[in-house]
Design a protein around this motif. Structure first.
Motif, PDB file in Angstrom:
ATOM      1  N   GLU A   1      51.152 -45.294  22.813  1.00 61.91           N
ATOM      2  CA  GLU A   1      50.052 -46.082  23.377  1.00 61.91           C
ATOM      3  C   GLU A   1      49.945 -47.431  22.658  1.00 61.91           C
ATOM      4  OE1 GLU A   1      47.255 -47.318  25.886  1.00 61.91           O
ATOM      5  OE2 GLU A   1      48.404 -45.473  26.097  1.00 61.91           O
ATOM      6  N   ALA A   2      50.064 -47.427  21.345  1.00 64.32           N
ATOM      7  CA  ALA A   2      50.006 -48.678  20.577  1.00 64.32           C
ATOM      8  C   ALA A   2      51.171 -49.592  20.960  1.00 64.32           C
ATOM      9  CB  ALA A   2      50.023 -48.381  19.080  1.00 64.32           C
ATOM     10  N   ASN A   3      52.353 -49.019  21.121  1.00 66.21           N
ATOM     11  CA  ASN A   3      53.517 -49.826  21.525  1.00 66.21           C
ATOM     12  C   ASN A   3      53.309 -50.406  22.913  1.00 66.21           C
ATOM     13  OD1 ASN A   3      54.866 -49.306  19.157  1.00 66.21           O
ATOM     14  ND2 ASN A   3      56.115 -47.661  20.004  1.00 66.21           N
ATOM     15  N   ARG A   4      52.753 -49.612  23.803  1.00 67.64           N
ATOM     16  CA  ARG A   4      52.490 -50.073  25.159  1.00 67.64           C
ATOM     17  C   ARG A   4      51.539 -51.287  25.124  1.00 67.64           C
ATOM     18  NH1 ARG A   4      50.971 -45.343  27.784  1.00 67.64           N
ATOM     19  NH2 ARG A   4      53.159 -44.966  28.192  1.00 67.64           N
ATOM     20  N   GLU A   5      50.472 -51.181  24.307  1.00 68.94           N
ATOM     21  CA  GLU A   5      49.522 -52.286  24.177  1.00 68.94           C
ATOM     22  C   GLU A   5      50.198 -53.519  23.582  1.00 68.94           C
ATOM     23  OE1 GLU A   5      46.273 -50.696  21.907  1.00 68.94           O
ATOM     24  OE2 GLU A   5      45.656 -49.340  23.529  1.00 68.94           O
ATOM     25  N   THR A   6      51.051 -53.312  22.588  1.00 65.84           N
ATOM     26  CA  THR A   6      51.765 -54.431  21.964  1.00 65.84           C
ATOM     27  C   THR A   6      52.679 -55.109  22.976  1.00 65.84           C
ATOM     28  OG1 THR A   6      51.701 -53.352  19.814  1.00 65.84           O
ATOM     29  CG2 THR A   6      53.354 -55.077  20.111  1.00 65.84           C
ATOM     30  N   HIS A   7      53.381 -54.325  23.774  1.00 64.92           N
ATOM     31  CA  HIS A   7      54.283 -54.889  24.775  1.00 64.92           C
ATOM     32  C   HIS A   7      53.506 -55.652  25.841  1.00 64.92           C
ATOM     33  CE1 HIS A   7      57.408 -51.673  23.537  1.00 64.92           C
ATOM     34  NE2 HIS A   7      57.643 -52.811  22.897  1.00 64.92           N
ATOM     35  N   GLN A   8      52.346 -55.126  26.214  1.00 67.81           N
ATOM     36  CA  GLN A   8      51.510 -55.837  27.183  1.00 67.81           C
ATOM     37  C   GLN A   8      51.040 -57.163  26.610  1.00 67.81           C
ATOM     38  OE1 GLN A   8      48.456 -53.029  28.221  1.00 67.81           O
ATOM     39  NE2 GLN A   8      49.664 -52.075  29.837  1.00 67.81           N
ATOM     40  N   ASP A   9      50.617 -57.136  25.339  1.00 68.88           N
ATOM     41  CA  ASP A   9      50.177 -58.374  24.696  1.00 68.88           C
ATOM     42  C   ASP A   9      51.322 -59.384  24.627  1.00 68.88           C
ATOM     43  OD1 ASP A   9      47.693 -57.285  24.317  1.00 68.88           O
ATOM     44  OD2 ASP A   9      47.974 -56.825  22.195  1.00 68.88           O
ATOM     45  N   MET A  10      52.531 -58.892  24.279  1.00 72.08           N
ATOM     46  CA  MET A  10      53.680 -59.799  24.222  1.00 72.08           C
ATOM     47  C   MET A  10      54.013 -60.333  25.582  1.00 72.08           C
ATOM     48  SD  MET A  10      56.085 -57.656  21.530  1.00 72.08           S
ATOM     49  CE  MET A  10      57.548 -58.549  21.954  1.00 72.08           C
ATOM     50  N   SER A  11      53.902 -59.507  26.607  1.00 73.74           N
ATOM     51  CA  SER A  11      54.187 -59.926  27.962  1.00 73.74           C
ATOM     52  C   SER A  11      53.184 -60.971  28.416  1.00 73.74           C
ATOM     53  CB  SER A  11      54.165 -58.721  28.896  1.00 73.74           C
ATOM     54  OG  SER A  11      54.411 -59.112  30.219  1.00 73.74           O
ATOM     55  N   ASN A  12      51.930 -60.760  28.105  1.00 74.74           N
ATOM     56  CA  ASN A  12      50.891 -61.710  28.465  1.00 74.74           C
ATOM     57  C   ASN A  12      51.086 -63.039  27.740  1.00 74.74           C
ATOM     58  OD1 ASN A  12      49.693 -59.891  30.195  1.00 74.74           O
ATOM     59  ND2 ASN A  12      48.201 -59.170  28.679  1.00 74.74           N
ATOM     60  N   THR A  13      51.517 -62.998  26.484  1.00 76.05           N
ATOM     61  CA  THR A  13      51.748 -64.201  25.702  1.00 76.05           C
ATOM     62  C   THR A  13      52.918 -64.974  26.288  1.00 76.05           C
ATOM     63  OG1 THR A  13      50.925 -63.118  23.708  1.00 76.05           O
ATOM     64  CG2 THR A  13      52.267 -65.073  23.399  1.00 76.05           C
ATOM     65  N   ASN A  14      53.969 -64.282  26.693  1.00 71.77           N
ATOM     66  CA  ASN A  14      55.155 -64.936  27.250  1.00 71.77           C
ATOM     67  C   ASN A  14      54.850 -65.576  28.598  1.00 71.77           C
ATOM     68  OD1 ASN A  14      56.757 -64.268  25.092  1.00 71.77           O
ATOM     69  ND2 ASN A  14      57.543 -62.402  26.028  1.00 71.77           N
ATOM     70  N   LYS A  15      53.903 -65.030  29.365  1.00 71.48           N
ATOM     71  CA  LYS A  15      53.557 -65.569  30.675  1.00 71.48           C
ATOM     72  C   LYS A  15      52.784 -66.878  30.541  1.00 71.48           C
ATOM     73  CE  LYS A  15      53.416 -61.215  33.221  1.00 71.48           C
ATOM     74  NZ  LYS A  15      52.552 -60.254  33.927  1.00 71.48           N
ATOM     75  N   LYS A  16      52.103 -67.058  29.424  1.00 66.47           N
ATOM     76  CA  LYS A  16      51.279 -68.258  29.248  1.00 66.47           C
ATOM     77  C   LYS A  16      52.085 -69.452  28.983  1.00 66.47           C
ATOM     78  CE  LYS A  16      47.191 -65.904  27.644  1.00 66.47           C
ATOM     79  NZ  LYS A  16      46.258 -65.701  26.593  1.00 66.47           N
TER      80      LYS A  16
END
Length: 75
Positions: free
Chosen positions: A60-75
């Motif tokens: 779950e923590a990895n999933r959240e980290t990947h989502q955060d990284m994905s959101n950062t890359n989209k910006k």
């Protein structure tokens, strides 16, 4: 003679009682060993379930980290 016969019979009954008691003690010992093994098995099961729980938390923590990284890359 009769008294000796009665005494002998009483002795046999005592020995049978001792024999049964020894069998009971042995059965109890085996039961306690089984209980001890079950206790160890239960402890091992709990440790496995804790490991699964920790692994799920990590996923779950990895999933959240990947989502955060994905959101950062989209910006």
């Amino acid at each position: 003679m009769s008294a000796a016969k009665e005494e002998s019979k009483a002795d046999r009954e005592c020995y049978q009682g001792i024999s049964h008691a020894k069998e009971g003690i042995e059965a109890n010992r085996e039961t306690h060993q089984d209980m001890s093994a079950a206790k160890e098995e239960s402890k091992a099961d709990r440790e496995c379930y804790q490991g699964i729980s920790h692994a799920k938390e990590g996923i779950e923590a990895n999933r959240e980290t990947h989502q955060d990284m994905s959101n950062t890359n989209k910006k």
